[in-house]
Structures are given as structure tokens and as C-alpha cells.
Scaffold this motif. Structure first.
Motif, PDB file in Angstrom:
ATOM      1  N   THR A  27       0.814  -1.218   0.000  1.00 60.70           N
ATOM      2  CA  THR A  27       0.000   0.000   0.000  1.00 60.70           C
ATOM      3  C   THR A  27       0.847   1.268   0.000  1.00 60.70           C
ATOM      4  O   THR A  27       0.432   2.286  -0.543  1.00 60.70           O
ATOM      5  N   SER A  28       2.041   1.219   0.584  1.00 63.24           N
ATOM      6  CA  SER A  28       2.877   2.423   0.590  1.00 63.24           C
ATOM      7  C   SER A  28       3.323   2.803  -0.825  1.00 63.24           C
ATOM      8  O   SER A  28       3.552   3.969  -1.106  1.00 63.24           O
ATOM      9  N   THR A  29       3.415   1.840  -1.723  1.00 63.04           N
ATOM     10  CA  THR A  29       3.770   2.113  -3.120  1.00 63.04           C
ATOM     11  C   THR A  29       2.532   2.238  -3.994  1.00 63.04           C
ATOM     12  O   THR A  29       2.473   3.072  -4.889  1.00 63.04           O
ATOM     13  N   TYR A  30       1.543   1.398  -3.735  1.00 63.03           N
ATOM     14  CA  TYR A  30       0.305   1.375  -4.515  1.00 63.03           C
ATOM     15  C   TYR A  30      -0.883   1.517  -3.558  1.00 63.03           C
ATOM     16  O   TYR A  30      -1.403   0.523  -3.050  1.00 63.03           O
ATOM     17  N   PRO A  31      -1.336   2.757  -3.274  1.00 67.40           N
ATOM     18  CA  PRO A  31      -2.410   2.975  -2.299  1.00 67.40           C
ATOM     19  C   PRO A  31      -3.685   2.186  -2.582  1.00 67.40           C
ATOM     20  O   PRO A  31      -4.392   1.786  -1.662  1.00 67.40           O
ATOM     21  N   GLN A  32      -3.992   1.922  -3.843  1.00 68.21           N
ATOM     22  CA  GLN A  32      -5.213   1.191  -4.190  1.00 68.21           C
ATOM     23  C   GLN A  32      -5.178  -0.262  -3.709  1.00 68.21           C
ATOM     24  O   GLN A  32      -6.217  -0.926  -3.617  1.00 68.21           O
ATOM     25  N   TYR A  33      -4.007  -0.759  -3.340  1.00 68.66           N
ATOM     26  CA  TYR A  33      -3.910  -2.142  -2.856  1.00 68.66           C
ATOM     27  C   TYR A  33      -4.719  -2.352  -1.584  1.00 68.66           C
ATOM     28  O   TYR A  33      -5.290  -3.428  -1.375  1.00 68.66           O
ATOM     29  N   THR A  35      -7.614  -1.423  -0.718  1.00 71.43           N
ATOM     30  CA  THR A  35      -9.026  -1.744  -0.940  1.00 71.43           C
ATOM     31  C   THR A  35      -9.254  -2.707  -2.102  1.00 71.43           C
ATOM     32  O   THR A  35     -10.183  -3.502  -2.067  1.00 71.43           O
ATOM     33  N   LYS A  36      -8.418  -2.645  -3.108  1.00 67.44           N
ATOM     34  CA  LYS A  36      -8.608  -3.482  -4.300  1.00 67.44           C
ATOM     35  C   LYS A  36      -7.788  -4.756  -4.276  1.00 67.44           C
ATOM     36  O   LYS A  36      -8.161  -5.761  -4.864  1.00 67.44           O
ATOM     37  N   GLY A  37      -6.617  -4.699  -3.632  1.00 65.64           N
ATOM     38  CA  GLY A  37      -5.745  -5.864  -3.559  1.00 65.64           C
ATOM     39  C   GLY A  37      -5.104  -6.207  -4.887  1.00 65.64           C
ATOM     40  O   GLY A  37      -4.950  -5.368  -5.766  1.00 65.64           O
ATOM     41  N   LEU A  38      -4.743  -7.466  -5.035  1.00 65.22           N
ATOM     42  CA  LEU A  38      -4.151  -7.968  -6.268  1.00 65.22           C
ATOM     43  C   LEU A  38      -5.274  -8.189  -7.266  1.00 65.22           C
ATOM     44  O   LEU A  38      -6.332  -8.707  -6.922  1.00 65.22           O
ATOM     45  N   ASN A  39      -5.078  -7.791  -8.515  1.00 65.66           N
ATOM     46  CA  ASN A  39      -6.130  -7.871  -9.506  1.00 65.66           C
ATOM     47  C   ASN A  39      -5.743  -8.842 -10.611  1.00 65.66           C
ATOM     48  O   ASN A  39      -4.671  -8.725 -11.194  1.00 65.66           O
ATOM     49  N   SER A  40      -6.607  -9.782 -10.920  1.00 63.44           N
ATOM     50  CA  SER A  40      -6.286 -10.833 -11.885  1.00 63.44           C
ATOM     51  C   SER A  40      -6.219 -10.360 -13.332  1.00 63.44           C
ATOM     52  O   SER A  40      -5.482 -10.923 -14.127  1.00 63.44           O
ATOM     53  N   ASP A  41      -6.976  -9.336 -13.696  1.00 59.75           N
ATOM     54  CA  ASP A  41      -6.960  -8.913 -15.103  1.00 59.75           C
ATOM     55  C   ASP A  41      -6.267  -7.559 -15.314  1.00 59.75           C
ATOM     56  O   ASP A  41      -6.343  -6.983 -16.394  1.00 59.75           O
ATOM     57  N   ASN A  42      -5.581  -7.073 -14.272  1.00 59.06           N
ATOM     58  CA  ASN A  42      -4.771  -5.854 -14.349  1.00 59.06           C
ATOM     59  C   ASN A  42      -5.560  -4.606 -14.730  1.00 59.06           C
ATOM     60  O   ASN A  42      -5.015  -3.671 -15.304  1.00 59.06           O
ATOM     61  N   THR A  43      -6.860  -4.567 -14.437  1.00 56.40           N
ATOM     62  CA  THR A  43      -7.646  -3.383 -14.767  1.00 56.40           C
ATOM     63  C   THR A  43      -7.879  -2.482 -13.564  1.00 56.40           C
ATOM     64  O   THR A  43      -8.198  -1.317 -13.729  1.00 56.40           O
ATOM     65  N   ASP A  44      -7.750  -3.027 -12.373  1.00 55.84           N
ATOM     66  CA  ASP A  44      -7.997  -2.255 -11.165  1.00 55.84           C
ATOM     67  C   ASP A  44      -7.182  -2.897 -10.047  1.00 55.84           C
ATOM     68  O   ASP A  44      -6.954  -4.093 -10.047  1.00 55.84           O
ATOM     69  N   GLY A  45      -6.738  -2.141  -9.102  1.00 55.34           N
ATOM     70  CA  GLY A  45      -5.901  -2.709  -8.054  1.00 55.34           C
ATOM     71  C   GLY A  45      -4.451  -2.791  -8.511  1.00 55.34           C
ATOM     72  O   GLY A  45      -3.982  -1.971  -9.288  1.00 55.34           O
ATOM     73  N   THR A  70      -6.021  -9.524  -0.244  1.00 55.04           N
ATOM     74  CA  THR A  70      -7.225  -9.212  -1.020  1.00 55.04           C
ATOM     75  C   THR A  70      -6.958  -9.533  -2.486  1.00 55.04           C
ATOM     76  O   THR A  70      -5.897  -9.208  -3.017  1.00 55.04           O
ATOM     77  N   PHE A  71      -7.924 -10.166  -3.126  1.00 50.26           N
ATOM     78  CA  PHE A  71      -7.781 -10.541  -4.530  1.00 50.26           C
ATOM     79  C   PHE A  71      -9.045 -10.138  -5.267  1.00 50.26           C
ATOM     80  O   PHE A  71     -10.151 -10.524  -4.878  1.00 50.26           O
ATOM     81  N   ASP A  72      -8.898  -9.340  -6.325  1.00 54.34           N
ATOM     82  CA  ASP A  72     -10.049  -8.831  -7.081  1.00 54.34           C
ATOM     83  C   ASP A  72     -11.085  -8.180  -6.172  1.00 54.34           C
ATOM     84  O   ASP A  72     -12.277  -8.436  -6.270  1.00 54.34           O
ATOM     85  N   SER A  73     -10.614  -7.343  -5.248  1.00 54.03           N
ATOM     86  CA  SER A  73     -11.442  -6.574  -4.311  1.00 54.03           C
ATOM     87  C   SER A  73     -12.175  -7.437  -3.280  1.00 54.03           C
ATOM     88  O   SER A  73     -13.039  -6.946  -2.577  1.00 54.03           O
ATOM     89  N   VAL A  74     -11.855  -8.713  -3.183  1.00 54.29           N
ATOM     90  CA  VAL A  74     -12.489  -9.608  -2.220  1.00 54.29           C
ATOM     91  C   VAL A  74     -11.438 -10.066  -1.216  1.00 54.29           C
ATOM     92  O   VAL A  74     -10.424 -10.635  -1.604  1.00 54.29           O
TER      93      VAL A  74
END
Length: 83
Positions: A27-33, A35-45, A70-74
Motif C-alpha cells: 500500500t505504501s507504493t500502490y495505495p489502491q492495494y 481496498t482493491k488488492g491484487l487484480n487478476s486482469d490488471n484493470t484495477d488494483g 485481497t484478490f479482485d477486491s475480495v
């Protein structure tokens, strides 16, 4: 069958003592992590490549394992066993 076992590294690539575990605050590098976490299709998170780039040991010497919360916001606690 070829027997083998995995153990945590006792020394890093620079020969310094280590516990074999590196904790990285994504999160310190990627703040969206957060809430969104790791994203499988690289569109968000955060993409897997972005997260791995924060801490990667030489793959010829070490087996890298990454744990996310968190994976795909879950949250992983709500994924019925996704590992």
C-alpha cells in the motif's frame, strides 16, 4: 519420484543472515492495494507483476512465494479457500 524439501533461506543472495521472510507494505507504493488488492486482469488494483517487483529474490537460487490479503477486491477470508 524425486524427493525434495522446501526450507526458508538462512542467507540472502548477499550472504547476510535472514529469516527467509520479507514483509512488504504494498500500500505504501500502490495505495489502491488497501481496498482493491491484487487484480487478476490488471484493470484495477495492483497487478501481480507490480507486487512481485517490490521484493524478488533470484529465481535461480530461491523459490519466491507471495501472500496477499485481497484478490479482485475480495478479502481472501471471503474466497472459500482461494490460495
Amino acid at each position: 519420484m524425486i524427493p525434495f524439501r522446501l526450507v526458508l533461506a538462512k542467507r540472502n543472495a548477499s550472504c547476510n543472515a535472514t529469516s527467509g521472510i520479507v514483509q512488504v507494505n504494498v500500500t505504501s507504493t500502490y495505495p489502491q492495494y488497501s481496498t482493491k488488492g491484487l487484480n487478476s486482469d490488471n484493470t484495477d488494483g495492483v497487478s501481480a507483476d507490480q507486487a512481485r517487483a517490490l521484493s524478488r529474490w533470484d529465481t535461480n537460487l530461491y523459490y519466491n512465494i507471495y501472500v496477499v490479503n485481497t484478490f479482485d477486491s475480495v478479502p481472501l477470508s471471503n474466497t472459500a479457500g482461494l490460495q
